[in-house]
Scaffold this motif. Sequence first.
Motif, short mmCIF file in Angstrom:
data_model
loop_
_atom_site.label_atom_id
_atom_site.label_comp_id
_atom_site.label_asym_id
_atom_site.label_seq_id
_atom_site.Cartn_x
_atom_site.Cartn_y
_atom_site.Cartn_z
N TYR A 274 -13.60 -6.50 4.04
CA TYR A 274 -12.47 -6.67 3.14
C TYR A 274 -12.36 -5.41 2.32
CZ TYR A 274 -13.26 -11.43 4.61
OH TYR A 274 -13.44 -12.55 5.37
N TYR A 275 -11.14 -5.06 1.97
CA TYR A 275 -10.90 -3.81 1.27
C TYR A 275 -10.10 -4.06 0.01
CZ TYR A 275 -12.10 -2.06 5.87
OH TYR A 275 -12.74 -1.82 7.06
N VAL A 276 -10.54 -3.47 -1.08
CA VAL A 276 -9.75 -3.37 -2.29
C VAL A 276 -9.22 -1.95 -2.29
CG1 VAL A 276 -9.79 -3.43 -4.81
CG2 VAL A 276 -11.19 -5.04 -3.48
N TYR A 277 -7.93 -1.78 -2.53
CA TYR A 277 -7.34 -0.46 -2.38
C TYR A 277 -6.31 -0.18 -3.47
CZ TYR A 277 -3.50 -3.12 -0.32
OH TYR A 277 -2.47 -4.02 -0.13
N THR B 153 -2.54 -2.03 -6.80
CA THR B 153 -3.86 -2.47 -6.34
C THR B 153 -3.70 -3.69 -5.45
OG1 THR B 153 -4.83 -1.70 -8.41
CG2 THR B 153 -6.15 -3.20 -7.09
N VAL C 297 -5.70 -6.19 -1.96
CA VAL C 297 -6.89 -6.56 -1.19
C VAL C 297 -6.42 -6.99 0.20
CG1 VAL C 297 -6.91 -8.97 -1.97
CG2 VAL C 297 -9.03 -7.91 -1.22
N TYR D 30 -10.17 3.22 -1.98
CA TYR D 30 -10.52 1.93 -1.37
C TYR D 30 -12.02 1.68 -1.50
CZ TYR D 30 -12.03 4.57 2.75
OH TYR D 30 -12.66 5.45 3.60
N ALA E 13 -14.38 -9.29 -3.13
CA ALA E 13 -13.22 -8.40 -3.02
C ALA E 13 -12.08 -8.88 -3.92
CB ALA E 13 -12.75 -8.31 -1.57
N ARG F 68 -12.94 -8.23 -7.54
CA ARG F 68 -12.80 -6.81 -7.86
C ARG F 68 -11.33 -6.41 -7.99
NH1 ARG F 68 -14.78 -2.37 -10.40
NH2 ARG F 68 -14.74 -0.53 -9.07
N GLU F 69 -10.49 -6.92 -7.10
CA GLU F 69 -9.06 -6.64 -7.19
C GLU F 69 -8.52 -7.11 -8.53
OE1 GLU F 69 -4.84 -7.81 -5.04
OE2 GLU F 69 -6.47 -9.27 -5.20
N LYS G 134 -6.88 -4.78 -11.42
CA LYS G 134 -5.52 -5.06 -11.85
C LYS G 134 -5.44 -5.27 -13.36
CE LYS G 134 -3.20 -6.75 -7.76
NZ LYS G 134 -2.37 -7.80 -7.18
#
Length: 101
Positions: A9-12, A24, A26, A59, A68, A71-72, A76
Amino acid sequence: MKTIGTHNYYVYILTNLHKTVLYTGVTNDLKVRLYHHINSDLINNSFTKRYNCFYLVFYETYSDINLAISREKQIKGWNRNKKVELTSNFNPTWKFLNDEI
């Protein structure tokens, strides 16, 4: 079905061409998600389309979706200066990373 713990999974963070807007998000597939942001013709009111936020500058990778998402939400909730600092520590020149994904 994948075994528990084998997903990524990606937070970007995305920005616009002039780096004046930050978005921002996910996702579990960063490459596909970037494609959807860029080609969002069907979603006329999307934030990224409205502000032309198509350029990946940050990311993080997670194996747990709950981490994830947390963190997002954390990012935010930050002010712009803190997001800029996070991005600058990861990507000092704010190079657009889309082609590297």
